[in-house]
Motif scaffolding. Structure first.
Motif, mmCIF file in Angstrom:
data_model
loop_
_atom_site.group_PDB
_atom_site.id
_atom_site.type_symbol
_atom_site.label_atom_id
_atom_site.label_comp_id
_atom_site.label_asym_id
_atom_site.label_seq_id
_atom_site.Cartn_x
_atom_site.Cartn_y
_atom_site.Cartn_z
ATOM 1 N N VAL A 205 -28.091 -14.591 -29.001
ATOM 2 C CA VAL A 205 -26.818 -14.067 -28.551
ATOM 3 C C VAL A 205 -27.084 -13.006 -27.489
ATOM 4 N N ALA A 206 -26.335 -13.056 -26.398
ATOM 5 C CA ALA A 206 -26.517 -12.103 -25.303
ATOM 6 C C ALA A 206 -25.865 -10.770 -25.644
ATOM 7 N N LEU A 207 -26.616 -9.656 -25.418
ATOM 8 C CA LEU A 207 -26.124 -8.304 -25.651
ATOM 9 C C LEU A 207 -26.123 -7.552 -24.325
ATOM 10 N N PRO A 208 -24.969 -7.238 -23.760
ATOM 11 C CA PRO A 208 -24.907 -6.615 -22.431
ATOM 12 C C PRO A 208 -25.072 -5.091 -22.501
ATOM 13 N N VAL A 209 -26.312 -4.630 -22.403
ATOM 14 C CA VAL A 209 -26.580 -3.194 -22.524
ATOM 15 C C VAL A 209 -27.478 -2.652 -21.419
ATOM 16 N N LEU A 210 -28.229 -3.491 -20.729
ATOM 17 C CA LEU A 210 -29.195 -2.999 -19.752
ATOM 18 C C LEU A 210 -28.477 -2.386 -18.545
ATOM 19 N N GLY A 211 -28.924 -1.177 -18.165
ATOM 20 C CA GLY A 211 -28.258 -0.516 -17.065
ATOM 21 C C GLY A 211 -29.175 0.154 -16.077
ATOM 22 N N ASP A 212 -30.492 0.177 -16.355
ATOM 23 C CA ASP A 212 -31.440 0.797 -15.423
ATOM 24 C C ASP A 212 -32.804 0.144 -15.621
ATOM 25 N N ASP A 213 -33.821 0.767 -15.057
ATOM 26 C CA ASP A 213 -35.169 0.196 -15.129
ATOM 27 C C ASP A 213 -35.932 0.618 -16.379
ATOM 28 N N THR A 214 -35.301 1.382 -17.257
ATOM 29 C CA THR A 214 -35.961 1.806 -18.491
ATOM 30 C C THR A 214 -36.297 0.597 -19.341
ATOM 31 N N GLU A 215 -37.532 0.563 -19.861
ATOM 32 C CA GLU A 215 -37.955 -0.533 -20.716
ATOM 33 C C GLU A 215 -37.640 -0.227 -22.178
ATOM 34 N N PRO A 216 -37.174 -1.233 -22.939
ATOM 35 C CA PRO A 216 -37.000 -1.032 -24.368
ATOM 36 C C PRO A 216 -38.323 -0.651 -25.024
ATOM 37 N N VAL A 217 -38.257 0.145 -26.092
ATOM 38 C CA VAL A 217 -39.438 0.649 -26.777
ATOM 39 C C VAL A 217 -39.445 0.147 -28.212
ATOM 40 N N VAL A 218 -40.587 -0.381 -28.653
ATOM 41 C CA VAL A 218 -40.726 -0.828 -30.033
ATOM 42 C C VAL A 218 -41.056 0.370 -30.910
ATOM 43 N N ASP A 219 -40.277 0.548 -31.985
ATOM 44 C CA ASP A 219 -40.476 1.643 -32.924
ATOM 45 C C ASP A 219 -40.492 1.056 -34.325
ATOM 46 N N GLY A 220 -41.692 0.580 -34.753
ATOM 47 C CA GLY A 220 -41.802 -0.088 -36.053
ATOM 48 C C GLY A 220 -41.048 -1.395 -36.042
ATOM 49 N N ASP A 221 -40.075 -1.513 -36.926
ATOM 50 C CA ASP A 221 -39.276 -2.730 -37.018
ATOM 51 C C ASP A 221 -38.049 -2.686 -36.110
ATOM 52 N N VAL A 222 -37.955 -1.656 -35.287
ATOM 53 C CA VAL A 222 -36.755 -1.455 -34.469
ATOM 54 C C VAL A 222 -37.117 -1.458 -32.990
ATOM 55 N N LEU A 223 -36.273 -2.098 -32.180
ATOM 56 C CA LEU A 223 -36.395 -2.045 -30.730
ATOM 57 C C LEU A 223 -35.333 -1.071 -30.219
ATOM 58 N N ARG A 224 -35.752 -0.036 -29.480
ATOM 59 C CA ARG A 224 -34.828 0.993 -29.023
ATOM 60 C C ARG A 224 -34.684 0.940 -27.499
#
Length: 876
Positions: A125-144
């Motif tokens: 499912v597509a989640l429309p949240v990206l707004g800049d060049d910041t990369e998502p960060v993996v934090d254990g079982d969570v992607l932030r």
């Protein structure tokens, strides 16, 4: 479980929760309402100021006091004889919730996958949240990603925030995901707390948010009615122009926007349309016609926001996305009610066909699909119309085309200037008796008193044009926005620079002509702020003060009409006194209690509101409506009507077929009640019909009755007085002879007047038992005297009982009379002159002044102290 007679809407916030509502129980009871109407109560995001972003349907919101706090509040309200109505949100919830987390983690295999209306693409499912060049960060079982958190790994893909999501949402708000309450398990899971509150008797009624978003609103309301045992239910349904609520929806009516616009129209002068439209076009450079602006606005929002929805519907119908865009832009209503597997209702088919007629030939195959195609095609189209109307009209066109901004309201048509009294009476005669009525809500574009001021401009367009030209010569910014700014600055005066700036920023972003929410412009916004700060320093208050006597007349007239017309009247928080708020969040600011009048307008509005609400409680919920008509040179400037005792249960009109459950709805007292499907009449020569549903949810045939028309009663002696009019003298204080206590009988569908010869036509069903003094003027020695500004005092011997025929059988008695002035500027110089109103038989006390009246009364005398009058039958 009691039906409301009237409601008081409270916006719950973390600062004003259940304990605070409990504290004002005594105040609300004294005000006269029967039920407190609460904004959504289920657990939402902690900081939410509105509650429509539910995160957990199994809990009552902690910030308000939780389940314990709700119960304690309910007990306190019950101790003051107050029930509770709650606002529920079946269409959507916030994307931050445990169920959606499970879906993101486990995909279609999640036990909650059927909760949400998801457009799976390759299992994601597509989640429309990206707004800049910041990369998502993996934090254990969570992607932030910034403030967002998602399971890692999961069945989703992050896309640009400007793209549409891979799920149905509320309008263009991607943080609100569509629910599939058509699934029984989802229906019960998302309503469990609401059903518990209803079962325990802690809640009496429901307001359903945005039913147009549901896959099957008819089925949803049917299941809701069956499960709740027929609890009073109204829906937030926006009806445009002549559109009416579908007859097969198992509910009591709407939340009242169609009423708001018609009441508002009573106080708008149609003669103001041409000069105000010309002023708007000249000053802004915008078209003089609204319809092209509306069509372009819908096209714009389709291109800006609804690409994902267009593509999904195109796939479902196997049609070109361009054709989908064309037809959605052409649709004139929020939904055309087509149900998969059923023949389209003729009205719905006609709406779609007419919309297609304005489109290219490429749309014809799409029409067949949305009317007769697959369930996915039919339903998806239905669910797409509402968001396009809401964003294209409410949130775009109404900010682009505004010759008279009081007409730019939810469900309103800004090029329709004025509602005639005859049309208003006809509308009231068709109303379901338990539909909600309102003047202000948490979603209105401006409060009722702001609109009351703006309505005055329709009577003085030349004076307004000169004033706008003067202000614009001193301060200017964007010609388009400026014209909206002057209207709202004047009408919301006094207003701080910060409040005014916030309003203009929202208005500019919604208009999308210079800036938008998606495309900001810091330079434009800085200049806008400077304009707002300069504008509030101008002597705007002088003009506002000049028109306020007329605006007060509009305000009191609209309030009284709304509170006393058919339906369940709602008072939005704080609007029992004056309120000069603009669009949200301005209209959701905290309210202090008890409301204490600070101006004469405040005092009058609080008096009108209190007396009307208390009278409504004495009358009950479904007193029949009888139009009245004034006579004389200024008769067009008054709206009057009576509310009567219900048809007795022994009357033939009360009979209903066996097994229809009519006993459940007998309190409506209309013979065949809105729960019975049986016929009823008001005896005014008109045909009445509305959708009939029982408390068990069974949809019945429409009630249709044609009542005989009857004529006039005896003529009466008439005195004259200049009466209430802005700038006009009040009642003379001279003795005014009483008219005939027989008064007049029911006239045409939009009128009641005394006949010239005093004869009563046959078939009227009138029964008269005249007491001493009836039918002749009272003399000073018989107690008939006049007090300055109070009206005529009726002495003994004026209490003859006269029944008004209904349906040719046993009659009903008029119990209340409402009189309100319209277009008060027109009365400033001349007053009411010889204009009169013949009251229904009996002796009448004005609840606002205490004066007693009977027979035919000069309007100038009746309206000597207030521009409105509320009369209750005194001699019963």
């Amino acid at each position: 479980m009691s039906r409301p007679v009237s409601t008081y809407r409270v916006q719950l916030t973390p600062d004003f929760g259940f304990a605070q509502v409990a504290e004002i129980a005594g105040y609300l009871r004294d005000l006269g309402v029967s039920h407190v109407y609460l904004s959504p109560i289920l657990q939402a995001t902690p900081e939410s100021r509105h509650g429509y972003d539910v995160t957990d349907h199994s809990r009552i919101r902690d910030e308000f006091g939780g389940a314990t706090g709700f119960r304690e509040m309910a007990q306190q309200l019950a101790a003051h004889d107050l029930g509770i109505v709650v606002d529920i949100v079946p269409n959507h919830m916030n994307t931050v919730n445990a169920q959606f987390w499970s879906v993101l983690k486990d995909g279609p295999g999640s036990p909650y996958a059927k909760w949400f209306d998801i457009d799976w693409q390759d299992g994601k499912v597509a989640l429309p949240v990206l707004g800049d060049d910041t990369e998502p960060v993996v934090d254990g079982d969570v992607l932030r990603y910034h403030e967002h958190a998602y399971p890692h790994p999961g069945h989703y893909r992050l896309v640009d925030w400007r793209e549409g999501p891979g799920y149905r949402r509320f309008f263009d708000v991607s943080s609100l995901i569509g629910l599939r309450v058509e699934d029984p398990s989802v229906f019960f899971a998302t309503h469990e707390v609401i059903f518990w509150l209803l079962d325990e008797g802690l809640v009496d009624g429901l307001r359903v948010d945005h039913p147009d978003g549901l896959a099957d609103p008819r089925g949803y309301l049917q299941r809701l009615r069956e499960r709740t045992g027929g609890a009073w239910t109204v829906v937030e349904k926006i009806l445009i122009g002549p559109e009416r609520l579908p007859g097969d929806w198992a509910c009591d009516g709407t939340s009242g926007y169609e009423v708001l616009n018609r009441v508002n129209g009573l106080f708008v002068d149609p003669a103001g349309k041409e000069p105000l439209v010309r002023l708007f076009a000249d000053m802004t450079g915008q078209p003089a016609e609204y319809r092209p602006v509306m069509e372009q606005s819908k096209t714009d929002v389709l291109d800006l926001f609804f690409g994902a929805e267009i593509d999904r519907l195109a796939r479902a119908t196997s049609c070109d996305p361009a054709a989908v865009r064309e037809l959605l832009a052409a649709m004139p209503v929020y939904r055309a009610y087509v149900v998969p597997g059923e023949p389209p209702p003729p009205e719905s088919a006609e709406i779609v066909e007419l919309a297609a007629d304005s489109c290219s030939p490429a749309v014809r195959p799409l029409v067949r699909e949305v009317l007769h195609g697959s369930p996915e095609a039919v339903v998806r189209f239905q669910q797409s119309c509402g968001p396009v109307m809401a964003k294209g009209v409410e949130d775009t066109a109404l900010y682009r085309w505004f010759p008279l901004a009081c007409l730019n309201e939810v469900g309103g048509e800004p090029d329709v200037f004025g509602t005639s009294v005859a049309d208003f009476h006809a509308f009231c005669e068709e109303m379901p008796p338990y539909s909600m009525t309102t003047l202000s809500t948490h979603d209105t574009k401006r409060s009722e008193d702001v609109r009351a001021r703006l309505s005055v401009l329709s009577e003085i367009p030349g004076e307004w044009a000169a004033q706008v030209e003067e202000w614009s010569a001193q301060v200017s910014f964007d010609p388009h926005l400026d014209h909206l700014a002057w209207q709202n600055l004047m009408a919301a005066w006094p207003i701080s620079a910060d409040r005014f700036t916030d309003y203009l920023l929202k208005a500019a972003r919604e208009a999308k002509t210079a800036i938008s929410w998606v495309h900001p412009d810091p330079s434009y916004e800085r200049r806008l702020r400077s304009f707002a700060e300069a504008a509030v320093r101008l002597p705007i208050g002088g003009f506002t003060e000049r028109i306020d006597p007329y605006a007060m007349s509009n305000s009191l007239g609209a309030k009284l009409v709304q509170l006393m017309m058919p339906g369940v009247p709602d008072v939005y928080q704080g609007n029992e006194t004056t309120d000069f708020s603009l669009v949200d969040p301005d209209n959701r600011r905290p309210v202090t209690y008890p409301r204490k009048p600070e101006t004469s307008w405040d005092s009058a509005k609080l008096l009108v509101t209190t007396q009307a609400l208390r009278l409504r409680r004495r009358l009950g919920g479904a007193a029949p409506y009888l139009p009245l008509q004034a006579e004389g040179e200024h008769a067009a400037h008054v709206i009057a009507f009576a509310r009567t005792d219900p048809v007795p249960s022994t009357h033939p009109a009360a009979a209903v077929p066996a097994g229809t459950g009519a006993d459940e709805d007998a309190e409506a007292g209309l013979g065949g009640t809105p729960g019975s499907g049986g016929p009823w009449s008001r005896g005014d020569g008109t045909t009445h019909t509305w959708p009939q549903t029982s408390s068990s949810g069974t949809v019945r045939a429409n009630a249709v009755v044609t009542a005989p028309s009857s004529g006039a009663g005896p003529s009466a002696a008439t005195g004259t007085s200049a009466g209430w009019g802005v700038g006009a003298p009040t009642g003379s204080g001279e003795e005014t002879p009483l008219g005939s206590a027989e008064g007049s009988l029911i006239g045409s569908s939009a009128a009641m007047s005394a006949g010239p010869d005093g004869e009563t036509p046959g078939g009227s069903g009138v029964e008269a038992s005249a007491g001493a003094g009836v039918g002749r003027p009272a003399s000073p020695g018989e107690g008939g005297s006049a007090e300055p500004g109070m009206g005529t005092s009726a002495g003994p011997g004026t209490s003859g009982s006269v029944e008004w025929g209904v349906g040719g059988g046993a009659g009903v008695r008029a119990r209340a009379v409402v009189v309100a002035t319209r277009l008060p500027v027109r009365l400033a110089a001349t007053g009411w002159g010889a204009t009169t109103l013949t009251l229904p038989p009996g002796t009448w006390r004005d609840l606002l002044t205490g004066g007693l009246y009977t027979g035919r009364i000069p309007l100038g005398h009746l309206l000597g102290q207030y521009p409105v009058s509320l009369l209750e039958r005194h001699d019963l």
